[in-house]
Write a protein that holds these residues in place. Structure first.
Motif, PDB file in Angstrom:
ATOM      1  N   GLY A   1       0.978  -1.714  -0.468  1.00  0.00           N
ATOM      2  CA  GLY A   1      -0.162  -0.224  -0.450  1.00  0.00           C
ATOM      3  C   GLY A   1       0.959   1.441  -0.182  1.00  0.00           C
ATOM      4  O   GLY A   1       2.369   1.489  -0.064  1.00  0.00           O
ATOM      5  N   ASP A   2       0.242   2.304   0.143  1.00  0.00           N
ATOM      6  CA  ASP A   2       0.279   3.992   0.168  1.00  0.00           C
ATOM      7  C   ASP A   2       0.776   4.282   1.839  1.00  0.00           C
ATOM      8  O   ASP A   2       1.315   5.345   1.138  1.00  0.00           O
ATOM      9  CB  ASP A   2      -0.525   4.901  -0.390  1.00  0.00           C
ATOM     10  N   LYS A   3       0.704   3.765   2.318  1.00  0.00           N
ATOM     11  CA  LYS A   3       0.599   4.938   3.626  1.00  0.00           C
ATOM     12  C   LYS A   3       2.438   4.922   4.852  1.00  0.00           C
ATOM     13  O   LYS A   3       2.431   3.673   4.228  1.00  0.00           O
ATOM     14  CB  LYS A   3       0.228   4.213   4.790  1.00  0.00           C
ATOM     15  N   GLY A   4       3.002   5.758   4.352  1.00  0.00           N
ATOM     16  CA  GLY A   4       4.254   5.981   4.933  1.00  0.00           C
ATOM     17  C   GLY A   4       4.985   6.076   3.782  1.00  0.00           C
ATOM     18  O   GLY A   4       6.360   6.226   3.508  1.00  0.00           O
ATOM     19  N   GLY A   5       4.292   6.002   2.195  1.00  0.00           N
ATOM     20  CA  GLY A   5       5.336   5.904   0.825  1.00  0.00           C
ATOM     21  C   GLY A   5       4.671   4.412  -0.019  1.00  0.00           C
ATOM     22  O   GLY A   5       4.419   3.891   0.365  1.00  0.00           O
ATOM     23  N   VAL A   6       4.083   5.798  -1.240  1.00  0.00           N
ATOM     24  CA  VAL A   6       3.759   4.473  -2.394  1.00  0.00           C
ATOM     25  C   VAL A   6       4.588   3.068  -2.593  1.00  0.00           C
ATOM     26  O   VAL A   6       6.003   3.462  -2.733  1.00  0.00           O
ATOM     27  CB  VAL A   6       3.617   5.261  -2.815  1.00  0.00           C
ATOM     28  N   SER A   7       4.673   1.829  -2.319  1.00  0.00           N
ATOM     29  CA  SER A   7       5.518   0.811  -2.984  1.00  0.00           C
ATOM     30  C   SER A   7       5.837   0.506  -4.290  1.00  0.00           C
ATOM     31  O   SER A   7       5.820  -0.418  -4.580  1.00  0.00           O
ATOM     32  CB  SER A   7       4.826  -0.277  -2.673  1.00  0.00           C
ATOM     33  N   ARG A   8       6.491   1.510  -4.561  1.00  0.00           N
ATOM     34  CA  ARG A   8       6.726   1.388  -5.908  1.00  0.00           C
ATOM     35  C   ARG A   8       7.966   1.768  -5.977  1.00  0.00           C
ATOM     36  O   ARG A   8       8.862   2.420  -4.619  1.00  0.00           O
ATOM     37  CB  ARG A   8       6.217   3.167  -6.914  1.00  0.00           C
ATOM     38  N   ILE A   9       9.458   1.329  -6.307  1.00  0.00           N
ATOM     39  CA  ILE A   9      10.800   2.196  -7.046  1.00  0.00           C
ATOM     40  C   ILE A   9      11.176   2.708  -8.174  1.00  0.00           C
ATOM     41  O   ILE A   9      11.762   3.356  -8.476  1.00  0.00           O
ATOM     42  CB  ILE A   9      11.725   0.694  -6.779  1.00  0.00           C
ATOM     43  N   ASP A  10       9.928   3.222  -9.007  1.00  0.00           N
ATOM     44  CA  ASP A  10      10.133   3.935  -9.886  1.00  0.00           C
ATOM     45  C   ASP A  10      10.225   5.099  -9.776  1.00  0.00           C
ATOM     46  O   ASP A  10       8.430   5.237  -8.959  1.00  0.00           O
ATOM     47  CB  ASP A  10       9.988   3.736 -11.441  1.00  0.00           C
ATOM     48  N   GLY A  11       9.658   6.508 -10.146  1.00  0.00           N
ATOM     49  CA  GLY A  11       9.695   7.667  -9.832  1.00  0.00           C
ATOM     50  C   GLY A  11      10.710   8.287  -8.760  1.00  0.00           C
ATOM     51  O   GLY A  11      11.323   7.897  -8.053  1.00  0.00           O
ATOM     52  N   SER A  12       9.612   9.199  -8.255  1.00  0.00           N
ATOM     53  CA  SER A  12      10.037  10.150  -7.331  1.00  0.00           C
ATOM     54  C   SER A  12       9.635  10.209  -6.003  1.00  0.00           C
ATOM     55  O   SER A  12      10.068  10.743  -5.093  1.00  0.00           O
ATOM     56  CB  SER A  12      10.489  11.717  -7.585  1.00  0.00           C
ATOM     57  N   GLY A  13       8.421   9.240  -5.752  1.00  0.00           N
ATOM     58  CA  GLY A  13       8.597   8.856  -4.615  1.00  0.00           C
ATOM     59  C   GLY A  13       9.708   7.845  -3.163  1.00  0.00           C
ATOM     60  O   GLY A  13      11.371   8.195  -3.682  1.00  0.00           O
ATOM     61  N   PHE A  14       8.762   8.131  -1.836  1.00  0.00           N
ATOM     62  CA  PHE A  14      10.108   7.547  -0.570  1.00  0.00           C
ATOM     63  C   PHE A  14      10.990   6.491  -0.727  1.00  0.00           C
ATOM     64  O   PHE A  14      11.909   7.048  -1.139  1.00  0.00           O
ATOM     65  CB  PHE A  14       8.982   7.999   0.614  1.00  0.00           C
ATOM     66  N   TYR A  15       9.816   5.618  -1.397  1.00  0.00           N
ATOM     67  CA  TYR A  15      11.278   4.557  -0.947  1.00  0.00           C
ATOM     68  C   TYR A  15      11.735   4.355  -2.789  1.00  0.00           C
ATOM     69  O   TYR A  15      12.778   3.993  -2.767  1.00  0.00           O
ATOM     70  CB  TYR A  15       9.885   3.217  -1.402  1.00  0.00           C
ATOM     71  N   ALA A  16      11.635   5.373  -3.584  1.00  0.00           N
ATOM     72  CA  ALA A  16      11.656   4.840  -4.900  1.00  0.00           C
ATOM     73  C   ALA A  16      13.347   6.443  -4.816  1.00  0.00           C
ATOM     74  O   ALA A  16      14.054   5.851  -5.603  1.00  0.00           O
ATOM     75  CB  ALA A  16      11.001   5.546  -6.005  1.00  0.00           C
ATOM     76  N   GLN A  17      13.384   6.652  -4.362  1.00  0.00           N
ATOM     77  CA  GLN A  17      14.372   7.915  -3.967  1.00  0.00           C
ATOM     78  C   GLN A  17      15.288   6.925  -2.722  1.00  0.00           C
ATOM     79  O   GLN A  17      16.653   7.332  -2.830  1.00  0.00           O
ATOM     80  CB  GLN A  17      14.398   8.861  -2.669  1.00  0.00           C
ATOM     81  N   LEU A  18      15.208   5.827  -2.486  1.00  0.00           N
ATOM     82  CA  LEU A  18      16.069   5.713  -1.331  1.00  0.00           C
ATOM     83  C   LEU A  18      16.429   4.227  -1.777  1.00  0.00           C
ATOM     84  O   LEU A  18      16.838   3.315  -0.606  1.00  0.00           O
ATOM     85  CB  LEU A  18      15.723   5.061   0.445  1.00  0.00           C
ATOM     86  N   LEU A  19      15.616   3.591  -2.927  1.00  0.00           N
ATOM     87  CA  LEU A  19      16.393   2.177  -3.449  1.00  0.00           C
ATOM     88  C   LEU A  19      17.677   2.479  -3.157  1.00  0.00           C
ATOM     89  O   LEU A  19      18.742   3.641  -3.319  1.00  0.00           O
ATOM     90  CB  LEU A  19      15.462   2.011  -3.908  1.00  0.00           C
ATOM     91  N   ARG A  20      18.510   1.262  -2.988  1.00  0.00           N
ATOM     92  CA  ARG A  20      19.861   1.730  -3.062  1.00  0.00           C
ATOM     93  C   ARG A  20      20.536  -0.369  -3.753  1.00  0.00           C
ATOM     94  O   ARG A  20      21.564  -0.022  -4.248  1.00  0.00           O
ATOM     95  CB  ARG A  20      20.993   1.245  -1.495  1.00  0.00           C
ATOM     96  N   SER A  21      20.339  -1.429  -3.467  1.00  0.00           N
ATOM     97  CA  SER A  21      20.988  -2.217  -4.240  1.00  0.00           C
ATOM     98  C   SER A  21      19.232  -2.930  -3.843  1.00  0.00           C
ATOM     99  O   SER A  21      18.596  -2.948  -3.564  1.00  0.00           O
ATOM    100  CB  SER A  21      21.916  -2.851  -2.793  1.00  0.00           C
ATOM    101  N   ALA A  22      19.589  -4.538  -4.790  1.00  0.00           N
ATOM    102  CA  ALA A  22      19.230  -5.406  -5.164  1.00  0.00           C
ATOM    103  C   ALA A  22      19.656  -7.034  -5.424  1.00  0.00           C
ATOM    104  O   ALA A  22      20.846  -6.417  -6.011  1.00  0.00           O
ATOM    105  CB  ALA A  22      17.867  -5.254  -6.471  1.00  0.00           C
ATOM    106  N   LYS A  23      19.295  -7.772  -4.962  1.00  0.00           N
ATOM    107  CA  LYS A  23      19.847  -9.497  -5.091  1.00  0.00           C
ATOM    108  C   LYS A  23      18.707 -10.012  -5.638  1.00  0.00           C
ATOM    109  O   LYS A  23      17.361  -9.733  -4.737  1.00  0.00           O
ATOM    110  CB  LYS A  23      20.623  -9.739  -3.777  1.00  0.00           C
ATOM    111  N   ARG A  24      19.005 -11.064  -6.122  1.00  0.00           N
ATOM    112  CA  ARG A  24      18.148 -12.316  -6.172  1.00  0.00           C
ATOM    113  C   ARG A  24      19.357 -13.609  -5.528  1.00  0.00           C
ATOM    114  O   ARG A  24      20.624 -14.134  -6.404  1.00  0.00           O
ATOM    115  CB  ARG A  24      18.511 -12.528  -7.851  1.00  0.00           C
TER     116      ARG A  24
END
Length: 358
Positions: free
Chosen positions: A334-357
């Motif tokens: 959901g969206d409370k505290g920041g949209v759960s998306r990593i594209d764009g300029s939202g809270f989490y999108a700006q703070l993504l730093r790395s990813a692992k498989r």
């Protein structure tokens, strides 16, 4: 080997059973962040040592791709039916379409044909010819059992309780953590962190290194962000678990430990100067099932402090994840505290730093 076309005709009841595990949360949308997200981007990749797919042959074909190094199975029209990444046990298979939704918490849904499962071994080039893989793939491409996505949604708000043969409740609506009795000692956060999967279960758990940890009654039915990942990948899907960071060869306890471990394949390597590092410039290489790592709190020094499970595009074409968060007290898309998306300029999108498989 059953064709992927047969797999897509799985009875509708299977899909309905999976949808029943989706949950519903209550909160007002963060429309200003949703509107700032750009259109979805397209991944362009070139095969390694392979020519064009013969679309008239009617045959499936294995093909090697790079960045990251992986093997894909293509169908008779050249479409990707399955992806297997070197060093990773996570496999993404094409299957019946499913919908994961939280209508009280966000207007968007995740409609996906991707099914994410763990292989018994890490992938390496040529593994499609090995006996262990053939045995696993025959089952994995036809099974109706829950995959990692279905499992993850069994802990969101409103999810029904599931019990094993001994009566242990192993799934159902999960909290993030207990209420903080003294906000001043925990940087003002209303809910305490450090709730692992065994706290949720309420049982002692002995790890591979012999360490036994006891649950705290106040943390019953609670899992923080990394505890959620350890529940889904570890306790449920049987990925090996470490008792703590830097102890043993299993999945570490914290988001920082997971991000910096040698496990799996680093899809978006951590870069830039500590303690805040840099946002990855191109996230198109991500695929459903990847773990996402964020730097959100200046109190945690150079540590990465949040982890999420990437789901793929939502119904508006944006890259969406699920994670356990304080704001909604548990797992959410959901969206409370920041949209759960990593594209764009939202809270989490700006703070993504790395990813692992994994």
């Amino acid at each position: 080997m059953p064709t992927m076309k047969k797999r897509t005709s799985v009875h509708a009841l299977t899909v309905l059973a999976l949808l029943a595990s989706s949950a519903y949360l209550t909160v007002e949308l963060r429309s200003e962040e949703r509107d700032s997200a750009p259109g979805v981007q397209t991944v362009k990749d070139r095969p390694v040592g392979a020519g064009d797919i013969d679309k008239d042959s009617g045959a499936q074909r294995w093909e090697r791709l790079n960045n990251p190094a992986r093997t894909v199975l293509r169908g008779d029209q050249g479409q990707i039916l399955a992806t297997f990444t070197d060093k990773a046990r996570t496999a993404t298979l094409r299957g019946p379409s499913r919908t994961f939704a939280e209508p009280a918490n966000t207007a968007v849904r995740v409609v996906t044909e991707d099914w994410v499962r763990l292989m018994p071994q890490a992938w390496r080039q040529g593994a499609e010819k090995e006996a262990w893989f053939k045995t696993w793939f025959k089952e994995a491409s036809t099974t109706k059992e829950d995959d990692l996505f279905a499992t993850a949604f069994q802990y969101a708000a409103g999810a029904p309780v599931k019990k094993d043969a001994k009566g242990l409740a192993y799934a159902g609506d999960a909290n993030f953590g207990p209420v903080n009795p003294d906000l001043t000692k925990n940087r003002g956060t209303p809910l305490l962190e450090q709730s692992d999967f065994f706290h949720y279960l309420g049982i002692p758990y002995t790890f591979r290194d012999g360490t036994t940890k006891q649950p705290e009654p106040t943390r019953a039915k609670a899992i923080d962000c990394s505890g959620f990942v350890r529940m889904v990948f570890g306790y449920r899907a049987r990925y090996p678990l470490a008792s703590d960071d830097n102890k043993g060869d299993g999945l570490p306890r914290t988001a920082n430990g997971m991000a910096r471990s040698h496990l799996g394949a680093d899809i978006l390597p951590l870069s830039g100067p500590a303690p805040w590092y840099e946002r990855p410039k191109n996230i198109d290489v991500l695929q459903p099932g990847d773990l996402l790592f964020f730097k959100m709190d200046h109190h945690t020094g150079a540590r990465l402090d949040h982890v999420a499970l990437y789901l793929g595009p939502d119904t508006e074409g944006h890259k969406t994840f699920i994670s356990s968060r304080k704001e909604v007290n548990g797992p959410t898309i959901g969206d409370k505290g920041g949209v759960s998306r990593i594209d764009g300029s939202g809270f989490y999108a700006q703070l993504l730093r790395s990813a692992k498989r994994l």
